[in-house]
Design a protein around this motif. Structure first.
Motif, PDB file in Angstrom:
ATOM      1  N   ILE A 249      23.981 -26.446   9.476  1.00 25.89           N
ATOM      2  CA  ILE A 249      23.345 -26.509   8.238  1.00 25.89           C
ATOM      3  C   ILE A 249      22.424 -24.796   8.246  1.00 25.89           C
ATOM      4  O   ILE A 249      22.282 -24.484   7.382  1.00 25.89           O
ATOM      5  CB  ILE A 249      23.351 -27.437   7.465  1.00 25.89           C
ATOM      6  CG1 ILE A 249      24.330 -28.482   6.839  1.00 25.89           C
ATOM      7  CG2 ILE A 249      22.052 -27.031   5.975  1.00 25.89           C
ATOM      8  CD1 ILE A 249      24.197 -30.007   6.462  1.00 25.89           C
ATOM      9  N   SER A 250      21.289 -25.285   8.874  1.00 24.57           N
ATOM     10  CA  SER A 250      19.679 -24.410   9.290  1.00 24.57           C
ATOM     11  C   SER A 250      20.854 -23.315  10.159  1.00 24.57           C
ATOM     12  O   SER A 250      20.020 -22.223   9.828  1.00 24.57           O
ATOM     13  CB  SER A 250      19.554 -25.088  10.358  1.00 24.57           C
ATOM     14  OG  SER A 250      18.399 -24.399  10.520  1.00 24.57           O
ATOM     15  N   ALA A 251      21.501 -22.727  10.147  1.00 22.26           N
ATOM     16  CA  ALA A 251      22.325 -21.888  10.987  1.00 22.26           C
ATOM     17  C   ALA A 251      22.866 -20.702  10.153  1.00 22.26           C
ATOM     18  O   ALA A 251      23.268 -20.172   9.777  1.00 22.26           O
ATOM     19  CB  ALA A 251      23.480 -22.015  12.004  1.00 22.26           C
ATOM     20  N   GLY A 252      23.235 -21.891   8.286  1.00 26.36           N
ATOM     21  CA  GLY A 252      23.464 -21.226   7.796  1.00 26.36           C
ATOM     22  C   GLY A 252      24.645 -20.860   7.536  1.00 26.36           C
ATOM     23  O   GLY A 252      25.463 -20.239   6.760  1.00 26.36           O
ATOM     24  N   TYR A 253      25.744 -21.804   8.050  1.00 24.83           N
ATOM     25  CA  TYR A 253      27.073 -22.275   8.245  1.00 24.83           C
ATOM     26  C   TYR A 253      27.326 -23.478   6.987  1.00 24.83           C
ATOM     27  O   TYR A 253      27.105 -24.937   7.133  1.00 24.83           O
ATOM     28  CB  TYR A 253      27.853 -22.463   8.780  1.00 24.83           C
ATOM     29  CG  TYR A 253      28.116 -20.668   9.781  1.00 24.83           C
ATOM     30  CD1 TYR A 253      28.576 -20.291   9.958  1.00 24.83           C
ATOM     31  CD2 TYR A 253      26.998 -21.266  10.783  1.00 24.83           C
ATOM     32  CE1 TYR A 253      28.542 -19.494  10.658  1.00 24.83           C
ATOM     33  CE2 TYR A 253      26.535 -20.414  11.787  1.00 24.83           C
ATOM     34  CZ  TYR A 253      28.093 -18.894  11.095  1.00 24.83           C
ATOM     35  OH  TYR A 253      27.016 -17.774  12.259  1.00 24.83           O
ATOM     36  N   ARG A 254      27.739 -23.462   5.750  1.00 24.50           N
ATOM     37  CA  ARG A 254      27.766 -24.140   4.699  1.00 24.50           C
ATOM     38  C   ARG A 254      28.562 -25.246   5.083  1.00 24.50           C
ATOM     39  O   ARG A 254      28.272 -26.930   4.896  1.00 24.50           O
ATOM     40  CB  ARG A 254      28.213 -23.845   2.754  1.00 24.50           C
ATOM     41  CG  ARG A 254      28.029 -24.540   2.020  1.00 24.50           C
ATOM     42  CD  ARG A 254      28.162 -23.674   0.654  1.00 24.50           C
ATOM     43  NE  ARG A 254      29.254 -23.724   0.708  1.00 24.50           N
ATOM     44  CZ  ARG A 254      30.901 -24.132   0.618  1.00 24.50           C
ATOM     45  NH1 ARG A 254      30.798 -25.867   0.355  1.00 24.50           N
ATOM     46  NH2 ARG A 254      32.304 -23.663   0.675  1.00 24.50           N
ATOM     47  N   THR A 255      29.867 -25.022   5.666  1.00 24.77           N
ATOM     48  CA  THR A 255      30.730 -26.213   5.944  1.00 24.77           C
ATOM     49  C   THR A 255      31.214 -25.697   7.381  1.00 24.77           C
ATOM     50  O   THR A 255      31.362 -24.709   8.230  1.00 24.77           O
ATOM     51  CB  THR A 255      32.444 -25.820   5.152  1.00 24.77           C
ATOM     52  OG1 THR A 255      32.712 -24.733   6.047  1.00 24.77           O
ATOM     53  CG2 THR A 255      31.863 -26.137   3.824  1.00 24.77           C
ATOM     54  N   ALA A 256      31.847 -26.945   8.428  1.00 25.98           N
ATOM     55  CA  ALA A 256      32.736 -27.145   9.309  1.00 25.98           C
ATOM     56  C   ALA A 256      33.463 -26.283   9.693  1.00 25.98           C
ATOM     57  O   ALA A 256      33.233 -25.504  10.290  1.00 25.98           O
ATOM     58  CB  ALA A 256      32.922 -28.673   9.551  1.00 25.98           C
ATOM     59  N   SER A 257      34.448 -25.707   8.782  1.00 31.73           N
ATOM     60  CA  SER A 257      35.316 -24.443   8.607  1.00 31.73           C
ATOM     61  C   SER A 257      34.730 -23.330   8.788  1.00 31.73           C
ATOM     62  O   SER A 257      34.892 -22.534   9.374  1.00 31.73           O
ATOM     63  CB  SER A 257      36.413 -24.822   7.406  1.00 31.73           C
ATOM     64  OG  SER A 257      37.011 -25.989   7.759  1.00 31.73           O
ATOM     65  N   ASP A 258      33.493 -23.291   8.262  1.00 29.72           N
ATOM     66  CA  ASP A 258      32.420 -22.161   8.536  1.00 29.72           C
ATOM     67  C   ASP A 258      32.578 -21.402   9.644  1.00 29.72           C
ATOM     68  O   ASP A 258      32.849 -20.496  10.266  1.00 29.72           O
ATOM     69  CB  ASP A 258      31.465 -22.011   7.276  1.00 29.72           C
ATOM     70  CG  ASP A 258      32.220 -21.276   6.235  1.00 29.72           C
ATOM     71  OD1 ASP A 258      32.829 -21.183   5.505  1.00 29.72           O
ATOM     72  OD2 ASP A 258      31.249 -21.919   5.086  1.00 29.72           O
ATOM     73  N   ALA A 259      32.120 -22.379  10.053  1.00 34.50           N
ATOM     74  CA  ALA A 259      31.696 -22.334  11.790  1.00 34.50           C
ATOM     75  C   ALA A 259      32.765 -22.683  12.655  1.00 34.50           C
ATOM     76  O   ALA A 259      32.824 -21.222  13.520  1.00 34.50           O
ATOM     77  CB  ALA A 259      30.765 -23.272  12.073  1.00 34.50           C
TER      78      ALA A 259
END
Length: 251
Positions: free
Chosen positions: A16-26
């Motif tokens: 979340i700190s890195a800007g990825y709202r969901t696990a799927s985004d990452a």
């Protein structure tokens, strides 16, 4: 004393700190195996030091903090420089000993079919790229492809480099959700090289585009090494990450 939570809670906080709202985004951004990452983030499975290092590099945090909760969370000063290198041309003044000239073998382009002779003349043209090899895999098994078109635009855009590992040379077993390099052959010599997501379905495999483009929403279905169109199909590489070469972008 500030409590840093459990390992999986720290991983979620880092994402979340890195800007990825969901696990799927990452997962889509870094090409990770979805089931493996989700098991790490939801606390079903722990992860080891090497995996912590990989996640830490992606999220810009300290691997030690991610693994144990000790020390400072942030490692942005060091890792933002590395991220900038990915955006330029791979020059790494702090990593000269780790640099490797990885061969650029050609393009990953769904729907583009070429004869073997044309492929040998055009693919890569003897180019190499100095961006460091991934230490998890043998250097000699690694190669780069350049993305063309929109068939994997959820993961990489046209012009991006994707770093791949020869699955045979590295002894890699392909799993569901992997992004792989698929080679299809028609007749004796007409070939297509593309990047696709693997899905196992019963006795056959499905190789899906990873795309938001309506043009690329149909899988290649393979059983016993052949597609439904009687093409020879084989997986030749596992995609491990991507980067953008400014020299290619500015050309």
């Amino acid at each position: 004393m500030i409590q840093n939570g459990t390992m999986n809670e720290r991983l979620k906080r880092a994402r979340i700190s890195a800007g990825y709202r969901t696990a799927s985004d990452a997962i889509n951004r870094f090409g990770w195996r979805g089931s493996t990452y989700r098991a790490h983030e939801n606390g079903q499975n722990h992860f080891d030091a090497q995996t912590a290092t990989n996640y830490a590099r992606a999220y810009g945090v300290n691997a030690g903090w991610l693994l144990t909760g000790d020390g400072a969370m942030s490692a942005k000063a060091k890792l933002s420089r590395r991220a900038e290198l990915v955006q330029t041309n791979g020059d790494c003044p702090d990593c000269d000993e780790k640099r490797s000239n990885i061969p650029v073998l050609g393009v990953a382009a769904a729907g583009v079919w070429m004869e073997d002779e044309v492929r040998r003349m055009t693919n890569g043209n003897g180019r190499t790229h100095p961006f460091p090899a991934d230490p998890r895999f043998p250097v000699e098994a690694q190669f780069d492809l350049i993305v063309e078109g929109t068939s994997i635009n959820r993961f990489a855009q046209a012009g991006d480099h994707i770093r791949c590992v020869d699955v045979e040379a590295a002894g890699i077993d392909i799993e569901d959700g992997d992004l792989v390099i698929v080679e299809r052959t028609r007749g004796n010599s007409l070939k297509e090289t593309s990047a696709r997501r693997v899905r196992r379905s019963g006795e056959h495999y499905e190789f899906w585009p990873d795309s938001s483009d309506p043009l690329w929403q149909t899988p290649v279905i393979v059983k016993d090494g052949h597609s439904e169109e009687n093409e020879n199909v084989r997986v030749i590489g596992l995609v491990i990450w991507k980067f953008r070469d400014a020299c290619d972008r500015d050309a």
